[in-house]
Motif scaffolding. Sequence first.
Motif, PDB file in Angstrom:
ATOM      1  N   THR A  91       0.830  -1.204   0.000  1.00 18.21           N
ATOM      2  CA  THR A  91       0.000   0.000   0.000  1.00 18.21           C
ATOM      3  C   THR A  91       0.868   1.259   0.000  1.00 18.21           C
ATOM      4  OG1 THR A  91      -1.667  -1.211   1.267  1.00 18.21           O
ATOM      5  CG2 THR A  91      -1.898   1.179   1.165  1.00 18.21           C
ATOM      6  N   GLU A  92       1.998   1.196   0.679  1.00 13.52           N
ATOM      7  CA  GLU A  92       2.891   2.355   0.755  1.00 13.52           C
ATOM      8  C   GLU A  92       3.422   2.737  -0.621  1.00 13.52           C
ATOM      9  OE1 GLU A  92       6.247   3.877   3.904  1.00 13.52           O
ATOM     10  OE2 GLU A  92       6.350   1.789   3.234  1.00 13.52           O
ATOM     11  N   ILE A  93       3.656   1.737  -1.464  1.00 16.38           N
ATOM     12  CA  ILE A  93       4.105   2.007  -2.836  1.00 16.38           C
ATOM     13  C   ILE A  93       3.047   2.822  -3.575  1.00 16.38           C
ATOM     14  CG2 ILE A  93       4.672   0.937  -5.057  1.00 16.38           C
ATOM     15  CD1 ILE A  93       5.747  -1.476  -3.487  1.00 16.38           C
ATOM     16  N   VAL A  94       1.784   2.451  -3.356  1.00 18.51           N
ATOM     17  CA  VAL A  94       0.675   3.150  -4.010  1.00 18.51           C
ATOM     18  C   VAL A  94       0.566   4.581  -3.495  1.00 18.51           C
ATOM     19  CG1 VAL A  94      -1.824   3.165  -4.366  1.00 18.51           C
ATOM     20  CG2 VAL A  94      -0.571   0.993  -4.368  1.00 18.51           C
ATOM     21  N   ILE A  95       0.686   4.750  -2.190  1.00 17.87           N
ATOM     22  CA  ILE A  95       0.553   6.079  -1.586  1.00 17.87           C
ATOM     23  C   ILE A  95       1.559   7.060  -2.191  1.00 17.87           C
ATOM     24  CG2 ILE A  95       0.860   7.379   0.563  1.00 17.87           C
ATOM     25  CD1 ILE A  95      -0.283   4.949   2.053  1.00 17.87           C
ATOM     26  N   LYS A  96       2.776   6.593  -2.402  1.00 13.88           N
ATOM     27  CA  LYS A  96       3.817   7.463  -2.949  1.00 13.88           C
ATOM     28  C   LYS A  96       3.532   7.870  -4.392  1.00 13.88           C
ATOM     29  CE  LYS A  96       7.476   5.683   0.061  1.00 13.88           C
ATOM     30  NZ  LYS A  96       8.751   4.916   0.140  1.00 13.88           N
ATOM     31  N   LYS A  97       2.725   7.064  -5.092  1.00 14.46           N
ATOM     32  CA  LYS A  97       2.393   7.363  -6.481  1.00 14.46           C
ATOM     33  C   LYS A  97       1.113   8.185  -6.615  1.00 14.46           C
ATOM     34  CE  LYS A  97       5.634   5.250  -8.901  1.00 14.46           C
ATOM     35  NZ  LYS A  97       6.458   5.929  -9.927  1.00 14.46           N
ATOM     36  N   PHE A  98       0.415   8.421  -5.505  1.00 13.81           N
ATOM     37  CA  PHE A  98      -0.867   9.123  -5.526  1.00 13.81           C
ATOM     38  C   PHE A  98      -0.792  10.426  -4.725  1.00 13.81           C
ATOM     39  CE2 PHE A  98      -2.311   5.145  -7.027  1.00 13.81           C
ATOM     40  CZ  PHE A  98      -3.625   5.241  -7.462  1.00 13.81           C
ATOM     41  N   PRO A  99       0.046  11.368  -5.080  1.00 10.86           N
ATOM     42  CA  PRO A  99       0.147  12.601  -4.288  1.00 10.86           C
ATOM     43  C   PRO A  99      -1.140  13.416  -4.268  1.00 10.86           C
ATOM     44  CG  PRO A  99       1.298  12.834  -6.379  1.00 10.86           C
ATOM     45  CD  PRO A  99       0.925  11.393  -6.267  1.00 10.86           C
ATOM     46  N   SER A 100      -1.995  13.207  -5.254  1.00 15.92           N
ATOM     47  CA  SER A 100      -3.235  13.988  -5.317  1.00 15.92           C
ATOM     48  C   SER A 100      -4.357  13.375  -4.489  1.00 15.92           C
ATOM     49  CB  SER A 100      -3.699  14.112  -6.773  1.00 15.92           C
ATOM     50  OG  SER A 100      -3.993  12.830  -7.311  1.00 15.92           O
ATOM     51  N   LYS A 101      -4.120  12.183  -3.940  1.00 18.27           N
ATOM     52  CA  LYS A 101      -5.154  11.500  -3.167  1.00 18.27           C
ATOM     53  C   LYS A 101      -4.914  11.644  -1.667  1.00 18.27           C
ATOM     54  CE  LYS A 101      -7.611   9.675  -6.476  1.00 18.27           C
ATOM     55  NZ  LYS A 101      -8.997  10.110  -6.689  1.00 18.27           N
ATOM     56  N   LYS A 102      -5.996  11.683  -0.940  1.00 19.70           N
ATOM     57  CA  LYS A 102      -5.907  11.662   0.514  1.00 19.70           C
ATOM     58  C   LYS A 102      -6.154  10.232   0.983  1.00 19.70           C
ATOM     59  CE  LYS A 102      -7.951  13.386   4.797  1.00 19.70           C
ATOM     60  NZ  LYS A 102      -8.994  14.247   5.412  1.00 19.70           N
ATOM     61  N   PHE A 103      -5.212   9.678   1.737  1.00 20.39           N
ATOM     62  CA  PHE A 103      -5.341   8.320   2.257  1.00 20.39           C
ATOM     63  C   PHE A 103      -5.702   8.379   3.737  1.00 20.39           C
ATOM     64  CE2 PHE A 103      -2.975   7.700  -1.576  1.00 20.39           C
ATOM     65  CZ  PHE A 103      -3.389   6.467  -2.046  1.00 20.39           C
ATOM     66  N   LEU A 104      -6.744   7.673   4.085  1.00 19.59           N
ATOM     67  CA  LEU A 104      -7.250   7.678   5.451  1.00 19.59           C
ATOM     68  C   LEU A 104      -6.956   6.332   6.102  1.00 19.59           C
ATOM     69  CD1 LEU A 104      -8.860   9.093   7.663  1.00 19.59           C
ATOM     70  CD2 LEU A 104     -10.961   8.299   6.559  1.00 19.59           C
ATOM     71  N   ARG A 105      -6.117   6.346   7.121  1.00 17.36           N
ATOM     72  CA  ARG A 105      -5.721   5.108   7.798  1.00 17.36           C
ATOM     73  C   ARG A 105      -6.788   4.686   8.808  1.00 17.36           C
ATOM     74  NH1 ARG A 105       0.474   4.523   8.583  1.00 17.36           N
ATOM     75  NH2 ARG A 105       1.326   5.689   6.833  1.00 17.36           N
ATOM     76  N   LEU A 106      -7.239   3.458   8.680  1.00 16.99           N
ATOM     77  CA  LEU A 106      -8.225   2.920   9.618  1.00 16.99           C
ATOM     78  C   LEU A 106      -7.478   2.220  10.751  1.00 16.99           C
ATOM     79  CD1 LEU A 106     -10.707   1.417   6.991  1.00 16.99           C
ATOM     80  CD2 LEU A 106     -10.818   3.658   8.092  1.00 16.99           C
ATOM     81  N   GLU A 107      -7.050   2.992  11.713  1.00 19.64           N
ATOM     82  CA  GLU A 107      -6.300   2.441  12.838  1.00 19.64           C
ATOM     83  C   GLU A 107      -6.599   3.246  14.096  1.00 19.64           C
ATOM     84  OE1 GLU A 107      -2.122   2.681  12.075  1.00 19.64           O
ATOM     85  OE2 GLU A 107      -2.206   4.787  11.472  1.00 19.64           O
ATOM     86  N   ASN A 108      -6.525   2.552  15.241  1.00 16.05           N
ATOM     87  CA  ASN A 108      -6.788   3.183  16.539  1.00 16.05           C
ATOM     88  C   ASN A 108      -8.136   3.899  16.552  1.00 16.05           C
ATOM     89  OD1 ASN A 108      -4.172   2.382  17.437  1.00 16.05           O
ATOM     90  ND2 ASN A 108      -3.300   4.177  16.419  1.00 16.05           N
ATOM     91  N   MET A 109      -9.138   3.239  15.983  1.00 20.73           N
ATOM     92  CA  MET A 109     -10.479   3.819  15.907  1.00 20.73           C
ATOM     93  C   MET A 109     -11.492   2.920  16.598  1.00 20.73           C
ATOM     94  SD  MET A 109     -10.825   5.137  11.962  1.00 20.73           S
ATOM     95  CE  MET A 109      -9.781   6.424  11.271  1.00 20.73           C
ATOM     96  N   SER A 110     -12.493   3.543  17.194  1.00 18.18           N
ATOM     97  CA  SER A 110     -13.632   2.791  17.709  1.00 18.18           C
ATOM     98  C   SER A 110     -14.519   2.403  16.532  1.00 18.18           C
ATOM     99  CB  SER A 110     -14.425   3.651  18.696  1.00 18.18           C
ATOM    100  OG  SER A 110     -14.981   4.774  18.022  1.00 18.18           O
ATOM    101  N   ARG A 111     -15.494   1.549  16.783  1.00 24.44           N
ATOM    102  CA  ARG A 111     -16.389   1.147  15.697  1.00 24.44           C
ATOM    103  C   ARG A 111     -17.132   2.343  15.092  1.00 24.44           C
ATOM    104  NH1 ARG A 111     -20.267  -3.221  17.559  1.00 24.44           N
ATOM    105  NH2 ARG A 111     -18.377  -4.477  17.489  1.00 24.44           N
ATOM    106  N   PRO A 112     -17.698   3.250  15.903  1.00 23.50           N
ATOM    107  CA  PRO A 112     -18.351   4.426  15.303  1.00 23.50           C
ATOM    108  C   PRO A 112     -17.392   5.277  14.478  1.00 23.50           C
ATOM    109  CG  PRO A 112     -19.071   4.150  17.570  1.00 23.50           C
ATOM    110  CD  PRO A 112     -17.939   3.190  17.364  1.00 23.50           C
ATOM    111  N   GLU A 113     -16.141   5.374  14.924  1.00 26.00           N
ATOM    112  CA  GLU A 113     -15.159   6.156  14.169  1.00 26.00           C
ATOM    113  C   GLU A 113     -14.832   5.489  12.833  1.00 26.00           C
ATOM    114  OE1 GLU A 113     -12.686   8.309  17.824  1.00 26.00           O
ATOM    115  OE2 GLU A 113     -12.114   6.296  17.152  1.00 26.00           O
ATOM    116  N   VAL A 114     -14.751   4.160  12.835  1.00 28.58           N
ATOM    117  CA  VAL A 114     -14.514   3.437  11.581  1.00 28.58           C
ATOM    118  C   VAL A 114     -15.679   3.664  10.624  1.00 28.58           C
ATOM    119  CG1 VAL A 114     -14.345   1.147  10.524  1.00 28.58           C
ATOM    120  CG2 VAL A 114     -13.013   1.672  12.571  1.00 28.58           C
ATOM    121  N   MET A 115     -16.895   3.609  11.145  1.00 32.11           N
ATOM    122  CA  MET A 115     -18.066   3.808  10.293  1.00 32.11           C
ATOM    123  C   MET A 115     -18.064   5.203   9.679  1.00 32.11           C
ATOM    124  SD  MET A 115     -21.183   1.696  12.141  1.00 32.11           S
ATOM    125  CE  MET A 115     -21.092   2.492  13.741  1.00 32.11           C
ATOM    126  N   ASP A 116     -17.750   6.209  10.483  1.00 35.90           N
ATOM    127  CA  ASP A 116     -17.700   7.578   9.961  1.00 35.90           C
ATOM    128  C   ASP A 116     -16.598   7.728   8.911  1.00 35.90           C
ATOM    129  OD1 ASP A 116     -19.817   8.475  11.507  1.00 35.90           O
ATOM    130  OD2 ASP A 116     -18.532   9.164  13.152  1.00 35.90           O
TER     131      ASP A 116
END
Length: 379
Positions: free
Chosen positions: A182-207
């Motif tokens: 995934t990191e390889i992809v992130i470096k090739k997508f400077p125009s995209k915002k990547f949102l990491r799903l980590e350290n989140m509660s279930r409601p936070e993941v849903m949002d």
Amino acid sequence: MESTVFVVACPKGFVTGGPECLHQLVNAINSLGSVAVLWDPEESRSDAIPAKEYESYGCTWDSEGPKPGDVVVFPEVMTELIPKYYSKNLCVIWWLSVDNFISTSQLPIEVIRECYPDLIHCYQSEYARNFIEMHELGNQLALSDYTNLDFITFASTLKRHECDQSSKKIVAINPAKGFERTEIVIKKFPSKKFLRLENMSRPEVMDALASSTYYLDLGTHPGKDRFPREAALLNCIVLTNTRGASDNDIDIPIDVERFKIDDSLDGFELELLSIVEAMDFNICTNLEMQSTYRNKITNEKKVFDEEVTKFIESIEVEISLVDVGIRNSLLDTHNFMMKVIQERDSALLQVAEMNKSMSWKVTQPIRFCLDLFKNLYKH
């Protein structure tokens, strides 16, 4: 089956996909009128607090463990406990993660096949079913799981994404799995915002998923993972690789040509970039192309309840066929096979060590003898 108790082995206090499946099974068995409890065989976790996230399943924890005659369900990561309970209990392996078994199991697959032929093998995914079939394990039953109902409820409140071509499209990712790719992809997508799903509660993941346009998963997919299903349900366009359970159209039924990438190839990130750039102008069209996947996820609970009903019925039949004498003789075979396998592995390790310091001419006779030993073992 009023007299039969189902004891489901589960690590207490863990919040991951596997333990939630095990809670769902206990909940379903109890809802159907039978009796099921959770049990953590690891004594060091006896005082652990059950995960609050799974309180809604209403499960009871048993501290004593299986009693003679109980049905014991082991996830594939706990198969080493089967020899201890096999002679007095009907044992079930629930294959939730094939890859976890391969990397952690202390009970070789050939021992499971030869020494425990009457085990019931339940598969959570098509990937697991293929694994069971490839290794010729009998007594197969479908036993999937379902996406947490909180996601179903939340999804019903959402509107479809607006097809706004000027908005910045968010790509949700799970950095815990396959991040080196995934990191390889992130470096090739400077125009995209990547949102990491980590350290989140279930409601936070849903949002987070509800605010994302894409969900990218380049993990190993050891089973039918939850994140892709949760993302699809919350109107993300799901993009995956073709590893593990993603390499079939049953576990993740999305168009392989359009939504799945072979990330083992050099330059895969460029192909992915091209695909996503094209999708940015057809968000709603691509979402509609994954509607079958979303509908399947919505129906999972009904399918799971039907599978659990068949599971209980099959257990009734299997209990009537148990032969304690045969089981004890198979345990003797287990001890012999484990000794042979340990000797084989020890010999392989010794050869590997010798290869580091000895020439091929010296090790060639040893290799010949080792191959002969392996062939004798097979037959």
